[in-house]
Design a protein around this motif. Structure first.
Motif, mmCIF file in Angstrom:
data_model
loop_
_atom_site.group_PDB
_atom_site.id
_atom_site.type_symbol
_atom_site.label_atom_id
_atom_site.label_comp_id
_atom_site.label_asym_id
_atom_site.label_seq_id
_atom_site.Cartn_x
_atom_site.Cartn_y
_atom_site.Cartn_z
ATOM 1 N N ILE A 141 -6.484 9.033 -19.238
ATOM 2 C CA ILE A 141 -7.252 8.276 -18.241
ATOM 3 C C ILE A 141 -6.496 6.983 -17.949
ATOM 4 N N ILE A 142 -6.316 6.671 -16.659
ATOM 5 C CA ILE A 142 -5.743 5.375 -16.280
ATOM 6 C C ILE A 142 -6.775 4.633 -15.436
ATOM 7 N N ILE A 143 -7.104 3.416 -15.877
ATOM 8 C CA ILE A 143 -8.021 2.551 -15.129
ATOM 9 C C ILE A 143 -7.168 1.614 -14.286
ATOM 10 N N MET A 144 -7.392 1.612 -12.985
ATOM 11 C CA MET A 144 -6.652 0.718 -12.085
ATOM 12 C C MET A 144 -7.627 -0.305 -11.524
ATOM 13 N N ASP A 145 -7.404 -1.574 -11.874
ATOM 14 C CA ASP A 145 -8.320 -2.651 -11.495
ATOM 15 C C ASP A 145 -7.778 -3.370 -10.261
ATOM 16 N N GLU A 146 -8.401 -3.134 -9.114
ATOM 17 C CA GLU A 146 -7.970 -3.746 -7.842
ATOM 18 C C GLU A 146 -6.449 -3.632 -7.665
ATOM 19 N N PRO A 147 -5.886 -2.422 -7.741
ATOM 20 C CA PRO A 147 -4.426 -2.306 -7.767
ATOM 21 C C PRO A 147 -3.724 -2.675 -6.464
ATOM 22 N N THR A 148 -4.464 -2.703 -5.342
ATOM 23 C CA THR A 148 -3.787 -2.988 -4.068
ATOM 24 C C THR A 148 -4.078 -4.397 -3.558
ATOM 25 N N SER A 149 -4.670 -5.236 -4.416
ATOM 26 C CA SER A 149 -5.069 -6.575 -3.941
ATOM 27 C C SER A 149 -3.863 -7.468 -3.628
ATOM 28 N N ALA A 150 -2.718 -7.207 -4.270
ATOM 29 C CA ALA A 150 -1.579 -8.121 -4.087
ATOM 30 C C ALA A 150 -0.309 -7.420 -3.600
ATOM 31 N N ILE A 151 -0.457 -6.224 -3.008
ATOM 32 C CA ILE A 151 0.746 -5.510 -2.563
ATOM 33 C C ILE A 151 0.660 -5.155 -1.075
ATOM 34 N N PRO A 152 1.820 -5.106 -0.380
ATOM 35 C CA PRO A 152 1.815 -4.801 1.059
ATOM 36 C C PRO A 152 1.490 -3.334 1.334
ATOM 37 N N GLU A 153 1.146 -3.058 2.580
ATOM 38 C CA GLU A 153 0.693 -1.725 2.998
ATOM 39 C C GLU A 153 1.662 -0.616 2.605
ATOM 40 N N ARG A 154 2.942 -0.872 2.770
ATOM 41 C CA ARG A 154 3.975 0.139 2.467
ATOM 42 C C ARG A 154 3.886 0.570 0.999
ATOM 43 N N GLU A 155 3.664 -0.404 0.122
ATOM 44 C CA GLU A 155 3.580 -0.104 -1.311
ATOM 45 C C GLU A 155 2.230 0.522 -1.676
ATOM 46 N N VAL A 156 1.202 0.237 -0.870
ATOM 47 C CA VAL A 156 -0.105 0.877 -1.071
ATOM 48 C C VAL A 156 0.048 2.387 -0.876
ATOM 49 N N GLU A 157 0.755 2.767 0.195
ATOM 50 C CA GLU A 157 0.986 4.195 0.472
ATOM 51 C C GLU A 157 1.707 4.863 -0.699
ATOM 52 N N HIS A 158 2.697 4.168 -1.235
ATOM 53 C CA HIS A 158 3.463 4.705 -2.370
ATOM 54 C C HIS A 158 2.555 4.881 -3.586
ATOM 55 N N LEU A 159 1.700 3.884 -3.825
ATOM 56 C CA LEU A 159 0.760 3.955 -4.954
ATOM 57 C C LEU A 159 -0.172 5.162 -4.797
ATOM 58 N N HIS A 160 -0.660 5.369 -3.587
ATOM 59 C CA HIS A 160 -1.583 6.489 -3.351
ATOM 60 C C HIS A 160 -0.897 7.833 -3.564
ATOM 61 N N ARG A 161 0.381 7.910 -3.163
ATOM 62 C CA ARG A 161 1.139 9.155 -3.410
ATOM 63 C C ARG A 161 1.309 9.379 -4.908
ATOM 64 N N MET A 162 1.539 8.291 -5.629
ATOM 65 C CA MET A 162 1.734 8.386 -7.074
ATOM 66 C C MET A 162 0.435 8.823 -7.770
ATOM 67 N N ILE A 163 -0.695 8.308 -7.297
ATOM 68 C CA ILE A 163 -1.993 8.714 -7.857
ATOM 69 C C ILE A 163 -2.194 10.211 -7.670
ATOM 70 N N LYS A 164 -1.838 10.711 -6.482
ATOM 71 C CA LYS A 164 -1.951 12.150 -6.201
ATOM 72 C C LYS A 164 -1.098 12.936 -7.197
ATOM 73 N N ARG A 165 0.093 12.429 -7.459
ATOM 74 C CA ARG A 165 1.006 13.109 -8.397
ATOM 75 C C ARG A 165 0.414 13.120 -9.812
ATOM 76 N N LEU A 166 -0.152 11.997 -10.213
ATOM 77 C CA LEU A 166 -0.760 11.899 -11.548
ATOM 78 C C LEU A 166 -1.922 12.878 -11.705
ATOM 79 N N THR A 167 -2.773 12.960 -10.676
ATOM 80 C CA THR A 167 -3.928 13.866 -10.775
ATOM 81 C C THR A 167 -3.457 15.321 -10.790
ATOM 82 N N ASP A 168 -2.342 15.605 -10.121
ATOM 83 C CA ASP A 168 -1.770 16.964 -10.188
ATOM 84 C C ASP A 168 -1.387 17.322 -11.627
ATOM 85 N N PHE A 169 -1.020 16.302 -12.408
ATOM 86 C CA PHE A 169 -0.677 16.515 -13.823
ATOM 87 C C PHE A 169 -1.922 16.531 -14.716
ATOM 88 N N GLY A 170 -3.107 16.317 -14.119
ATOM 89 C CA GLY A 170 -4.350 16.346 -14.898
ATOM 90 C C GLY A 170 -4.821 14.993 -15.400
#
Length: 229
Positions: free
Chosen positions: A159-188
Motif C-alpha cells: 500500500i502506498i499513501i500519497m498525501d496531496e502529491p500534486t500540490s507542488a508539481i507542474p501539470e506535465r509531471e502530474v501526468e507522469h505521476l498518474h501514469r506511474m500510479i497506473k503502472r503500480l496498480t497493474d503490479f497489484g
C-alpha cells in the motif's frame, strides 16, 4: 481486500478528531480520500501508519488485525507514505537516497556502482527516466517524488499513501505521476490518494471515500459520483 479500517476513533485533549473512521482497500485499487482540512483524513492515515495510537476501532491488514507501533513497523509490513514534504538528503545521489539504511557494501565500503545499477533496474520496471547517479537536490520536486515512490516499491510496499502529491508539481509531471500510479496498480499495489483536486480524482480513482468533521460520510465507486454529488 487488503485493508479494512472500521469505527476508528481518536481524541486529542478530549476533542474528537475522528469519530467513525472507515476505509476499505483492495489490491491494485486507487481509493481517493477526500474531505476539507480537519475532516480527519490525515489522522486516519497517521493511525494506520502507527504515528498515532487509535482510541477505538479495528484495522485488518492482509487478513490479520494489526496495530503498528510506529512508522518503521508499518513500513516493514509494506505500508509506505509519500509525504507532501519530501524527506530527501539533497547532497546525496538518487541511488544513495534510494538505499539509505540498506546500502550495498563491498567489504567495508559502500558499493555506489552497484546501487546505481540496482536503481536503474528498478527505474526501468517503473518506467522512470532519472539518472540514479545524479544529485537528488538537482531534481524537480516531481522527480524527487518519483524517487520516493520507487523507494517504497523497493521496500516491497503493498500500500502506498500519497498525501496531496500534486500540490507542488507542474501539470506535465502530474501526468507522469498518474501514469506511474497506473503502472503500480497493474503490479497489484494499492494506492490511498489524498487530494483536494476534483479533476484528478475522477481521472485516477476507482473508489472515493469522503470524510467530514471527523466522520466517514460515505464510500462510493468513482463512476457513480459526479462533481456536484
Amino acid at each position: 481486500i487488503i485493508l479494512t479500517m472500521k469505527n476508528i476513533s481518536k481524541s486529542f485533549s478530549g476533542v474528537a478528531a475522528l469519530k467513525n473512521g472507515e476505509l476499505t482497500l483492495e489490491a491494485g485499487e486507487v481509493v481517493a480520500l477526500m474531505g476539507e482540512n480537519g475532516a480527519g483524513k490525515s489522522t486516519l492515515m497517521k493511525i494506520l501508519t502507527g504515528i498515532y495510537d487509535k482510541d477505538g476501532g479495528t484495522i485488518t491488514y492482509m487478513g490479520n488485525e494489526v496495530e503498528f507501533k510506529g512508522p518503521a513497523a508499518s513500513e516493514k509490513a509494506g505500508i509506505a507514505i509519500v509525504h507532501q514534504e519530501l524527506n530527501m538528503m539533497s547532497d546525496l545521489t538518487v541511488a544513495q537516497n534510494l538505499f539509505i539504511g540498506k546500502e550495498c557494501m563491498k567489504g567495508l565500503f559502500i558499493d555506489d556502482a552497484l546501487m546505481v545499477e540496482k536503481a536503474k533496474a528498478l527505474f526501468d520496471v517503473l518506467n522512470i527516466d532519472i539518472d540514479p547517479a545524479e544529485r537528488i537536490g538537482a531534481l524537480t520536486v516531481g522527480k524527487q517524488q518519483m524517487v520516493e515512490i520507487a523507494k517504497a516499491i523497493s521496500y516491497d510496499a503493498k500500500i502506498i499513501i500519497m498525501d496531496e502529491p500534486t500540490s507542488a508539481i507542474p501539470e506535465r509531471e502530474v501526468e507522469h505521476l498518474h501514469r506511474m500510479i497506473k503502472r503500480l496498480t497493474d503490479f497489484g499495489v494499492a494506492i490511498i490518494y489524498i487530494t483536494h483536486k476534483m479533476d484528478e480524482v475522477f481521472k485516477i480513482s476507482d473508489d472515493i471515500t469522503i470524510f467530514r468533521d471527523g466522520k466517514h460520510v460515505g464510500s462510493y465507486a468513482a463512476k457513480d459520483l459526479d462533481r456536484d454529488k
